[in-house]
Motif scaffolding. Sequence first.
Motif, PDB file in Angstrom:
ATOM      1  N   LEU A 178       0.819  -1.212   0.000  1.00 17.18           N
ATOM      2  CA  LEU A 178       0.000   0.000   0.000  1.00 17.18           C
ATOM      3  C   LEU A 178       0.849   1.257   0.000  1.00 17.18           C
ATOM      4  CD1 LEU A 178      -2.803  -1.019   2.510  1.00 17.18           C
ATOM      5  CD2 LEU A 178      -3.048  -0.695   0.041  1.00 17.18           C
ATOM      6  N   ASP A 179       2.002   1.213   0.673  1.00 19.91           N
ATOM      7  CA  ASP A 179       2.889   2.376   0.718  1.00 19.91           C
ATOM      8  C   ASP A 179       3.572   2.606  -0.626  1.00 19.91           C
ATOM      9  OD1 ASP A 179       2.233   2.837   3.334  1.00 19.91           O
ATOM     10  OD2 ASP A 179       4.049   1.901   4.161  1.00 19.91           O
ATOM     11  N   GLY A 180       3.550   1.607  -1.502  1.00 15.50           N
ATOM     12  CA  GLY A 180       4.255   1.672  -2.772  1.00 15.50           C
ATOM     13  C   GLY A 180       3.607   2.543  -3.830  1.00 15.50           C
ATOM     14  N   GLY A 181       2.352   2.899  -3.676  1.00 14.69           N
ATOM     15  CA  GLY A 181       1.719   3.724  -4.705  1.00 14.69           C
ATOM     16  C   GLY A 181       0.236   3.896  -4.480  1.00 14.69           C
ATOM     17  N   ASP A 182      -0.372   4.617  -5.408  1.00 17.89           N
ATOM     18  CA  ASP A 182      -1.796   4.928  -5.301  1.00 17.89           C
ATOM     19  C   ASP A 182      -2.664   4.068  -6.216  1.00 17.89           C
ATOM     20  OD1 ASP A 182      -1.335   6.947  -3.444  1.00 17.89           O
ATOM     21  OD2 ASP A 182      -0.963   8.417  -5.024  1.00 17.89           O
ATOM     22  N   ASP A 183      -2.053   3.278  -7.098  1.00 19.87           N
ATOM     23  CA  ASP A 183      -2.818   2.485  -8.050  1.00 19.87           C
ATOM     24  C   ASP A 183      -3.301   1.201  -7.389  1.00 19.87           C
ATOM     25  OD1 ASP A 183      -3.988   1.488 -10.369  1.00 19.87           O
ATOM     26  OD2 ASP A 183      -2.126   0.581 -11.060  1.00 19.87           O
ATOM     27  N   ILE A 184      -4.595   1.111  -7.179  1.00 18.92           N
ATOM     28  CA  ILE A 184      -5.203  -0.081  -6.608  1.00 18.92           C
ATOM     29  C   ILE A 184      -6.001  -0.744  -7.726  1.00 18.92           C
ATOM     30  CG2 ILE A 184      -6.769  -0.981  -4.850  1.00 18.92           C
ATOM     31  CD1 ILE A 184      -4.292   0.393  -3.670  1.00 18.92           C
ATOM     32  N   THR A 185      -5.617  -1.947  -8.092  1.00 18.20           N
ATOM     33  CA  THR A 185      -6.295  -2.678  -9.157  1.00 18.20           C
ATOM     34  C   THR A 185      -7.047  -3.850  -8.552  1.00 18.20           C
ATOM     35  OG1 THR A 185      -4.529  -2.093 -10.691  1.00 18.20           O
ATOM     36  CG2 THR A 185      -5.977  -3.898 -11.337  1.00 18.20           C
ATOM     37  N   VAL A 186      -8.292  -4.016  -8.963  1.00 17.17           N
ATOM     38  CA  VAL A 186      -9.127  -5.084  -8.437  1.00 17.17           C
ATOM     39  C   VAL A 186      -9.380  -6.090  -9.563  1.00 17.17           C
ATOM     40  CG1 VAL A 186     -11.377  -5.638  -7.460  1.00 17.17           C
ATOM     41  CG2 VAL A 186     -10.220  -3.542  -6.801  1.00 17.17           C
ATOM     42  N   PHE A 187      -9.141  -7.355  -9.262  1.00 18.64           N
ATOM     43  CA  PHE A 187      -9.414  -8.427 -10.206  1.00 18.64           C
ATOM     44  C   PHE A 187     -10.545  -9.285  -9.648  1.00 18.64           C
ATOM     45  CE2 PHE A 187      -5.067  -7.336 -11.138  1.00 18.64           C
ATOM     46  CZ  PHE A 187      -4.976  -7.452 -12.520  1.00 18.64           C
ATOM     47  N   VAL A 188     -11.539  -9.555 -10.471  1.00 19.29           N
ATOM     48  CA  VAL A 188     -12.619 -10.464 -10.097  1.00 19.29           C
ATOM     49  C   VAL A 188     -12.710 -11.500 -11.208  1.00 19.29           C
ATOM     50  CG1 VAL A 188     -15.073 -10.706  -9.609  1.00 19.29           C
ATOM     51  CG2 VAL A 188     -13.863  -8.645  -8.868  1.00 19.29           C
ATOM     52  N   ASP A 189     -12.464 -12.761 -10.867  1.00 21.84           N
ATOM     53  CA  ASP A 189     -12.440 -13.849 -11.850  1.00 21.84           C
ATOM     54  C   ASP A 189     -11.541 -13.522 -13.042  1.00 21.84           C
ATOM     55  OD1 ASP A 189     -14.094 -15.549 -10.421  1.00 21.84           O
ATOM     56  OD2 ASP A 189     -15.918 -14.714 -11.312  1.00 21.84           O
ATOM     57  N   GLY A 190     -10.383 -12.922 -12.748  1.00 17.41           N
ATOM     58  CA  GLY A 190      -9.403 -12.638 -13.797  1.00 17.41           C
ATOM     59  C   GLY A 190      -9.687 -11.388 -14.608  1.00 17.41           C
ATOM     60  N   THR A 191     -10.745 -10.663 -14.293  1.00 13.12           N
ATOM     61  CA  THR A 191     -11.100  -9.449 -15.023  1.00 13.12           C
ATOM     62  C   THR A 191     -10.784  -8.225 -14.171  1.00 13.12           C
ATOM     63  OG1 THR A 191     -12.914 -10.629 -16.104  1.00 13.12           O
ATOM     64  CG2 THR A 191     -12.986  -8.231 -16.186  1.00 13.12           C
ATOM     65  N   VAL A 192     -10.134  -7.236 -14.782  1.00 10.99           N
ATOM     66  CA  VAL A 192      -9.772  -6.004 -14.078  1.00 10.99           C
ATOM     67  C   VAL A 192     -11.003  -5.114 -13.970  1.00 10.99           C
ATOM     68  CG1 VAL A 192      -8.361  -3.910 -14.170  1.00 10.99           C
ATOM     69  CG2 VAL A 192      -7.413  -6.077 -14.942  1.00 10.99           C
ATOM     70  N   HIS A 193     -11.213  -4.559 -12.784  1.00 10.46           N
ATOM     71  CA  HIS A 193     -12.317  -3.625 -12.568  1.00 10.46           C
ATOM     72  C   HIS A 193     -11.780  -2.344 -11.946  1.00 10.46           C
ATOM     73  CE1 HIS A 193     -15.546  -6.511 -13.381  1.00 10.46           C
ATOM     74  NE2 HIS A 193     -14.715  -7.397 -12.846  1.00 10.46           N
ATOM     75  N   ARG A 194     -12.172  -1.219 -12.501  1.00 12.40           N
ATOM     76  CA  ARG A 194     -11.805   0.075 -11.913  1.00 12.40           C
ATOM     77  C   ARG A 194     -12.934   0.488 -10.983  1.00 12.40           C
ATOM     78  NH1 ARG A 194      -8.630   3.200 -15.021  1.00 12.40           N
ATOM     79  NH2 ARG A 194      -7.288   3.895 -13.370  1.00 12.40           N
ATOM     80  N   LEU A 195     -12.599   0.710  -9.741  1.00 15.48           N
ATOM     81  CA  LEU A 195     -13.596   1.075  -8.744  1.00 15.48           C
ATOM     82  C   LEU A 195     -13.879   2.570  -8.800  1.00 15.48           C
ATOM     83  CD1 LEU A 195     -12.242  -0.916  -5.672  1.00 15.48           C
ATOM     84  CD2 LEU A 195     -14.106  -1.562  -7.195  1.00 15.48           C
ATOM     85  N   PRO A 196     -15.133   2.955  -8.581  1.00 21.46           N
ATOM     86  CA  PRO A 196     -15.413   4.390  -8.446  1.00 21.46           C
ATOM     87  C   PRO A 196     -14.713   4.905  -7.197  1.00 21.46           C
ATOM     88  CG  PRO A 196     -17.407   3.076  -8.085  1.00 21.46           C
ATOM     89  CD  PRO A 196     -16.316   2.133  -8.466  1.00 21.46           C
ATOM     90  N   PRO A 197     -14.439   6.202  -7.143  1.00 18.67           N
ATOM     91  CA  PRO A 197     -13.650   6.758  -6.025  1.00 18.67           C
ATOM     92  C   PRO A 197     -14.129   6.359  -4.629  1.00 18.67           C
ATOM     93  CG  PRO A 197     -13.942   8.416  -7.717  1.00 18.67           C
ATOM     94  CD  PRO A 197     -14.779   7.232  -8.125  1.00 18.67           C
ATOM     95  N   ALA A 198     -15.417   6.388  -4.359  1.00 17.20           N
ATOM     96  CA  ALA A 198     -15.903   6.064  -3.014  1.00 17.20           C
ATOM     97  C   ALA A 198     -15.608   4.609  -2.672  1.00 17.20           C
ATOM     98  CB  ALA A 198     -17.398   6.347  -2.898  1.00 17.20           C
ATOM     99  N   ALA A 199     -15.813   3.715  -3.627  1.00 12.01           N
ATOM    100  CA  ALA A 199     -15.536   2.299  -3.387  1.00 12.01           C
ATOM    101  C   ALA A 199     -14.030   2.071  -3.227  1.00 12.01           C
ATOM    102  CB  ALA A 199     -16.088   1.446  -4.529  1.00 12.01           C
ATOM    103  N   ARG A 200     -13.240   2.741  -4.058  1.00 13.86           N
ATOM    104  CA  ARG A 200     -11.776   2.615  -3.955  1.00 13.86           C
ATOM    105  C   ARG A 200     -11.310   3.065  -2.574  1.00 13.86           C
ATOM    106  NH1 ARG A 200      -9.918   6.675  -7.128  1.00 13.86           N
ATOM    107  NH2 ARG A 200      -9.865   7.866  -5.212  1.00 13.86           N
ATOM    108  N   ASP A 201     -11.828   4.205  -2.113  1.00 16.93           N
ATOM    109  CA  ASP A 201     -11.425   4.719  -0.807  1.00 16.93           C
ATOM    110  C   ASP A 201     -11.797   3.750   0.308  1.00 16.93           C
ATOM    111  OD1 ASP A 201     -10.488   6.928  -2.136  1.00 16.93           O
ATOM    112  OD2 ASP A 201     -12.142   8.241  -1.542  1.00 16.93           O
ATOM    113  N   ALA A 202     -12.973   3.138   0.193  1.00 16.12           N
ATOM    114  CA  ALA A 202     -13.405   2.176   1.217  1.00 16.12           C
ATOM    115  C   ALA A 202     -12.504   0.948   1.218  1.00 16.12           C
ATOM    116  CB  ALA A 202     -14.860   1.776   0.988  1.00 16.12           C
ATOM    117  N   VAL A 203     -12.139   0.464   0.029  1.00 16.00           N
ATOM    118  CA  VAL A 203     -11.281  -0.719  -0.074  1.00 16.00           C
ATOM    119  C   VAL A 203      -9.886  -0.397   0.460  1.00 16.00           C
ATOM    120  CG1 VAL A 203     -10.123  -2.280  -1.708  1.00 16.00           C
ATOM    121  CG2 VAL A 203     -12.576  -1.813  -1.941  1.00 16.00           C
ATOM    122  N   VAL A 204      -9.349   0.766   0.104  1.00 14.27           N
ATOM    123  CA  VAL A 204      -8.025   1.154   0.589  1.00 14.27           C
ATOM    124  C   VAL A 204      -8.041   1.305   2.108  1.00 14.27           C
ATOM    125  CG1 VAL A 204      -6.298   3.012   0.579  1.00 14.27           C
ATOM    126  CG2 VAL A 204      -7.256   2.175  -1.572  1.00 14.27           C
TER     127      VAL A 204
END
Length: 139
Positions: free
Chosen positions: A24-50
């Motif tokens: 997490l300290d390494g950068g701001d790019d958080i990538t989510v994979f679901v069943d091998g597919t990349v999903h870009r989270l909307p800002p609110a969801a990204r913030d909650a996951v982070v």
Amino acid sequence: MALIAPRVTAGLPAEDAQKLKYALDGGDDITVFVDGTVHRLPPAARDAVVDLLGRFSRGEAVTVSSVEEMLTTSRAAELAGISHTYLRNMTDRGEIPVEYRGTHRRIRLADIMAWLETQKKNGSGAGSPGSQAGDGPDD
């Protein structure tokens, strides 16, 4: 809509928490994979996951739960920047969904936020007709 019971997860073992903290300290790019597919989270969801991952990285136990926030008409009007009477009139016209708890109206936070977003897109501010605060008791 039924709310799902909270899920409590124990903190990560120290070694796993340290690895996650490093990642997490390494950068701001958080990538989510679901069943091998990349999903870009909307800002609110990204913030909650982070936030969730950050808590795990500190070795904290975490509880995740759903919240369905129901607002009184007074609180909803205050958040929207409109009068209580104007909001009640909009619910009477069906412009904003309302639920009744006995004789009291309750409005979902999400519905007020959606209405505000529509107002922003249409170029009309929330301080439209009837934007005086405190027109009456909460119903």
